[in-house]
Scaffold this active site. Structure first.
Site, PDB file in Angstrom:
ATOM      1  N   ASP A 173      -5.707   2.656   2.940  1.00 16.95           N
ATOM      2  CA  ASP A 173      -6.596   1.982   3.891  1.00 16.95           C
ATOM      3  C   ASP A 173      -5.841   1.156   4.928  1.00 16.95           C
ATOM      4  OD1 ASP A 173      -5.914   0.137   1.746  1.00 16.95           O
ATOM      5  OD2 ASP A 173      -7.355  -1.248   2.645  1.00 16.95           O
TER       6      ASP A 173
ATOM      7  N   MET B  48      -1.556  -6.340   6.013  1.00 13.04           N
ATOM      8  CA  MET B  48      -1.905  -5.728   4.729  1.00 13.04           C
ATOM      9  C   MET B  48      -1.245  -4.367   4.572  1.00 13.04           C
ATOM     10  SD  MET B  48      -3.487  -6.536   2.012  1.00 13.04           S
ATOM     11  CE  MET B  48      -4.623  -7.810   2.545  1.00 13.04           C
TER      12      MET B  48
ATOM     13  N   ASP C  34      -3.349   4.583  -2.740  1.00 10.20           N
ATOM     14  CA  ASP C  34      -3.217   3.143  -2.721  1.00 10.20           C
ATOM     15  C   ASP C  34      -4.231   2.575  -3.717  1.00 10.20           C
ATOM     16  OD1 ASP C  34      -2.587   0.487  -1.672  1.00 10.20           O
ATOM     17  OD2 ASP C  34      -4.529   0.605  -0.668  1.00 10.20           O
TER      18      ASP C  34
ATOM     19  N   HIS D 175       4.679  -9.566   3.502  1.00 12.24           N
ATOM     20  CA  HIS D 175       3.384  -9.927   4.078  1.00 12.24           C
ATOM     21  C   HIS D 175       3.376 -11.408   4.464  1.00 12.24           C
ATOM     22  CE1 HIS D 175      -1.240  -9.212   3.724  1.00 12.24           C
ATOM     23  NE2 HIS D 175      -1.012 -10.240   4.522  1.00 12.24           N
TER      24      HIS D 175
ATOM     25  N   ARG E 242       6.490  -0.377   1.393  1.00 17.45           N
ATOM     26  CA  ARG E 242       6.055   0.205   2.658  1.00 17.45           C
ATOM     27  C   ARG E 242       6.612  -0.583   3.843  1.00 17.45           C
ATOM     28  NH1 ARG E 242       0.222  -0.334   0.011  1.00 17.45           N
ATOM     29  NH2 ARG E 242       0.277   1.499  -1.319  1.00 17.45           N
TER      30      ARG E 242
ATOM     31  N   ALA F  57      -5.870  -1.432  -3.769  1.00 15.81           N
ATOM     32  CA  ALA F  57      -6.907  -2.299  -3.177  1.00 15.81           C
ATOM     33  C   ALA F  57      -7.436  -1.720  -1.872  1.00 15.81           C
ATOM     34  CB  ALA F  57      -6.336  -3.699  -2.924  1.00 15.81           C
TER      35      ALA F  57
ATOM     36  N   LYS G 277       4.140  -8.073  -0.803  1.00 11.84           N
ATOM     37  CA  LYS G 277       3.553  -9.390  -0.564  1.00 11.84           C
ATOM     38  C   LYS G 277       4.552 -10.416  -0.013  1.00 11.84           C
ATOM     39  CE  LYS G 277      -0.369  -7.877  -1.456  1.00 11.84           C
ATOM     40  NZ  LYS G 277      -0.484  -6.861  -0.423  1.00 11.84           N
TER      41      LYS G 277
ATOM     42  N   ALA H  45      -5.062 -13.227   7.470  1.00 13.02           N
ATOM     43  CA  ALA H  45      -4.490 -12.799   6.193  1.00 13.02           C
ATOM     44  C   ALA H  45      -4.462 -11.279   6.074  1.00 13.02           C
ATOM     45  CB  ALA H  45      -5.284 -13.398   5.042  1.00 13.02           C
TER      46      ALA H  45
END
Length: 282
Positions: free
Chosen positions: A199, A61, A24, A68, A173, A26, A65, A57
């Site tokens: 993460d 994750m 990944d 999201h 994902r 970020a 997006k 927010a």
């Protein structure tokens, strides 16, 4: 530094050594604490009169997006705020509008937050010395991924391949498609010889869906959500508590191993190759 391992019964079939690691971005390779996506999401919602917290927010994750944003809009607290402000529940058209506001902000600011996480360059150099290929994928769309790649190259971080969430029609994902696109591009012959490092829970599920070993990243990632300087200022006890909570979520998602940061990955690669040599598979 610490490494934890999930306790389960291995599936014994012969597989070769690790051929590729799919990272990944970020919170894993760059952007300690994963701030680039979260801060911009907060600002995008604010533009529509909706205040969301950093913790809110961070919740979805790892997803693409657009997904999201939709997931945030469907959460009970944010949904109530949206209805109070706009008079009706968030629709897909509203998600489109939020995404359209989010995207230019993300393109503009992604480089600001995306410094390479300490240990990443050494870890990737070590993988290449072992003949292991370096793939990557992200929840960012391609228009954000390209400036991020430019920034990373300038910092010396150059993966062998990078897949953005909108590069593939099936989507991002937690499906396996981005991880599998790396497998195809890198010419990998055995899925169980691949390792997915992420993460977030959706990123771990992605790796499992692709039949890869999965490694969660706790301290540098979204679940702890602190900058490196913030992390260094807190007490050892608080740090261990935060790490434990993050590891619990990553293990719950199915991670085979959980490490503090990418700097700890080499020891896990050795452990996985030992397990592969004994016929274990993820």
């Amino acid at each position: 530094m610490s490494i934890s391992m999930r306790q389960d019964r291995p599936n014994k079939n012969v597989a070769g050594p690790v051929q590729a690691v799919i990272f990944d971005w970020a919170g894993t390779m760059v952007d300690f604490g994963s701030f680039a996506p979260t801060q911009v999401l907060i600002d995008a919602f604010a533009g529509f009169g909706i205040e969301i917290s950093l913790e809110e927010a961070r919740g979805p994750m790892g997803l693409a997006k657009w997904d999201h944003i939709k997931t945030l809009g469907q959460s009970p607290d944010i949904a109530r705020r949206w209805i109070a402000r706009h008079g009706s529940a968030m629709t897909d058209k509203d998600v489109d509008a939020l995404y359209a506001a989010f995207l230019p902000l993300q393109i503009e600011r992604v480089g600001q937050y995306s410094s390479v996480i300490p240990g990443a360059l050494d870890t990737i150099a070590g993988l290449r010395k072992r003949g292991i290929k370096v793939g990557s994928c992200t929840g960012y769309p391609r228009v954000v991924m390209n400036p991020l790649l430019d920034k990373a190259r300038g910092d010396g971080l150059v993966p062998d391949h990078a897949v953005a969430t909108d590069d593939l029609k099936p989507g991002g994902r937690p499906g396996p498609w981005m991880a599998l696109a790396n497998v195809i591009e890198l010419g990998i012959t055995e899925l169980s010889s691949c390792v997915k490092v992420d993460d977030t829970a959706p990123g771990i599920v992605e790796g499992l869906a692709a039949h890869m070993w999965t490694v969660g990243v706790a301290l540098s990632g979204n679940e702890v959500g602190l900058t490196l300087s913030e992390l260094e200022r807190i007490s050892d006890a608080e740090r261990e508590q935060l790490k434990g909570r993050a590891a619990e979520k990553l293990f719950a998602a199915g991670a085979h191993y959980v490490i503090d940061t990418i700097a700890d990955l080499p020891q896990v690669i050795v452990a996985i190759e030992e397990r592969l040599a004994h016929g274990d598979r993820p």
